[in-house]
Scaffold this active site. Sequence first.
Site, PDB file in Angstrom:
ATOM      1  CE1 TYR A  57      -3.461   2.741   0.389  1.00 54.20           C
ATOM      2  CE2 TYR A  57      -2.076   3.497   2.214  1.00 54.20           C
ATOM      3  CZ  TYR A  57      -3.114   3.714   1.308  1.00 54.20           C
ATOM      4  OH  TYR A  57      -3.778   4.919   1.307  1.00 54.20           O
ATOM      5  NE  ARG A  88       1.272  12.796  11.263  1.00 58.42           N
ATOM      6  CZ  ARG A  88       1.591  13.444  10.150  1.00 58.42           C
ATOM      7  NH1 ARG A  88       2.586  14.295  10.131  1.00 58.42           N
ATOM      8  NH2 ARG A  88       0.896  13.245   9.027  1.00 58.42           N
ATOM      9  NE  ARG A 134      -9.910   8.906   6.022  1.00 57.05           N
ATOM     10  CZ  ARG A 134     -10.327   9.376   4.858  1.00 57.05           C
ATOM     11  NH1 ARG A 134     -10.040   8.737   3.761  1.00 57.05           N
ATOM     12  NH2 ARG A 134     -11.043  10.479   4.789  1.00 57.05           N
ATOM     13  CG  PHE A 147      12.537  18.294  -3.303  1.00 59.96           C
ATOM     14  CD1 PHE A 147      11.328  18.948  -3.112  1.00 59.96           C
ATOM     15  CD2 PHE A 147      12.526  17.056  -3.939  1.00 59.96           C
ATOM     16  CE1 PHE A 147      10.134  18.374  -3.531  1.00 59.96           C
ATOM     17  CE2 PHE A 147      11.332  16.486  -4.359  1.00 59.96           C
ATOM     18  CZ  PHE A 147      10.135  17.147  -4.149  1.00 59.96           C
TER      19      PHE A 147
END
Length: 512
Positions: free
Chosen positions: A259, A306, A316, A376
């Site tokens: 997933y 978290r 969910r 980044f």
Amino acid sequence: MDILKSLGHPEEIINLLRFKMGGCRAVMPKLDYVSRACCKCPVSLSLFKRSLLITPRSTTTTGSGAGSGATGSGGSGCLMAGGRFGGGRRPLRAARAAAAPRALSSYRRVSSASVCASCCQGAMGDGMRTCYRYLNQTSRSFAAVIESLDGDLRHAVCIFYLVLRSLDTVEDDMSIPLEKKVPMLNDFHTYLYQPDWCFTESQEKDRRVLEDFPTISLEFRKLGQQYREVISDICHRMGMGMAEFLEKKVGTMKEWDLYCHYVAGLVGIGLSQLFSASQLADPEVGRDTELANSMGLFLQKTNIIRDYLEDTQQGRAFWPQEAWGQFADRLEDLAKPEKLESALSCLNLLVTDALRHVPDVLTYLVRLRNQSIFNFCAIPQVMALATLSACYNNPKVFGGVVKIRKGQAVTLMMDATSMEAVQTIITQYSQELLQKVSTTDPSRAKTLHILGVIAEKSAPLQPALQSKSVHLSPMYLSAAMLLAAVSWQYLSATVAQAQGTTTTGGGDMPGH
Ligand code: IN0
């Protein structure tokens, strides 16, 4: 309030004040104007001269992208939105000393044609300007990092982010019936080439990107073919993966990895291919899909860990049943006060599993040669590690939102600009984690083992070891001490386990 929370961390207070006065662009690491070929305005000269875009001469895996953090202009308060796709998180203590770049002689400058955020936005078309506005509306701090990317990579990543955000908004929207959502996700990549496609029925916070998808898709079609192919392919694979998981739950640890691969690993793979396509990263960065996947898995697992409470409250379930099933009958039961010990054991098991990706993250970052790409990539990773450390063994995961201090987040954003600094930050959080490992935790041996691997990997790299002075540097000493402490604890845990003196409930997990 944020300043009060940073009491005891003076550097955080200073960074926080800079952030409060100037916004996230005031604390964002800025890049040298020398590298910004398109930029001719005097404002950007003074702003961008703070750090050099430098990279090691050697292309061995032991080098590092370097350059120190600096300040820039504009922006307003921004850090951290919510949600798994760019959700909120905050951070720890700085690594200033080690953030200093290596001797300049060991680096060569890298030049690249680039677009500067301050002067070149005037030359930007309305459509692209709108896209940057959407980017800022969804995630201001992350937008600042994307806007700092060099060359045409910047637009490509901005569009990639908005396309992914659109896909994610469809996936998240519980008001879309399954029979409509599944084909939408499967076909999403085709909408990139349908100029009029938009979706106006979403109830989600970020619905604007779907309503005005024609603006985003038009800018997508203006990108170079090398970028379009990557974005469309990732969008296709991710949409299919999301559709697959709408109809099944995350059961095994392997399914958790799968997933996370669909929703985040593919982002890492796509980004890496974009970096290589821009020629600002070696072709190897785009080819090594394992490492790129780990970059995404580490971020996404952290978000999922978290967001336990928020996700379960909204119906969910992203925590894998193979993990929570060892400790409770239902995932929601972990939030019950009487289940606290089990809940913490499950939490620590998942944190330990997420930590498995840190060595790959380090290997990935070492390969980056361009400063803007390095920043980044490194900033979200150190933020994630800080969040993971804050979550470890923390009952608040089951009763509220675990956040890192804003001052910590700002400091991390400013510091994570070189490999040395990232290694120092990782060493500090590993030490923080090590101190929290309890003697009765079922995953203790695994946690200590992975912390040992991380400590070894974040110790100074080979060329640095050749220099005598480095042996005495605080970073080297703290990494060495961490390694010694982890090894000692790991040995004790293993011996105790062999003698049957500890309670080890956790079974072997796949992939360990
Ligand atoms: C991201 C990732 C991201 C950035 C850089 C390199 C990456 C490599 C592999 C995978 C993802 C990578 O980063 C953002 C970070 C972000 O959005 N941060 C939030 C705050 C926060 O703490 O979450 C912010 O508001 O600043 C990220 O989380 N995701 C993301 C999405 C698209 C792109 Cl192009 C890059 C989301 C996710 C699900 C983890 C992939």
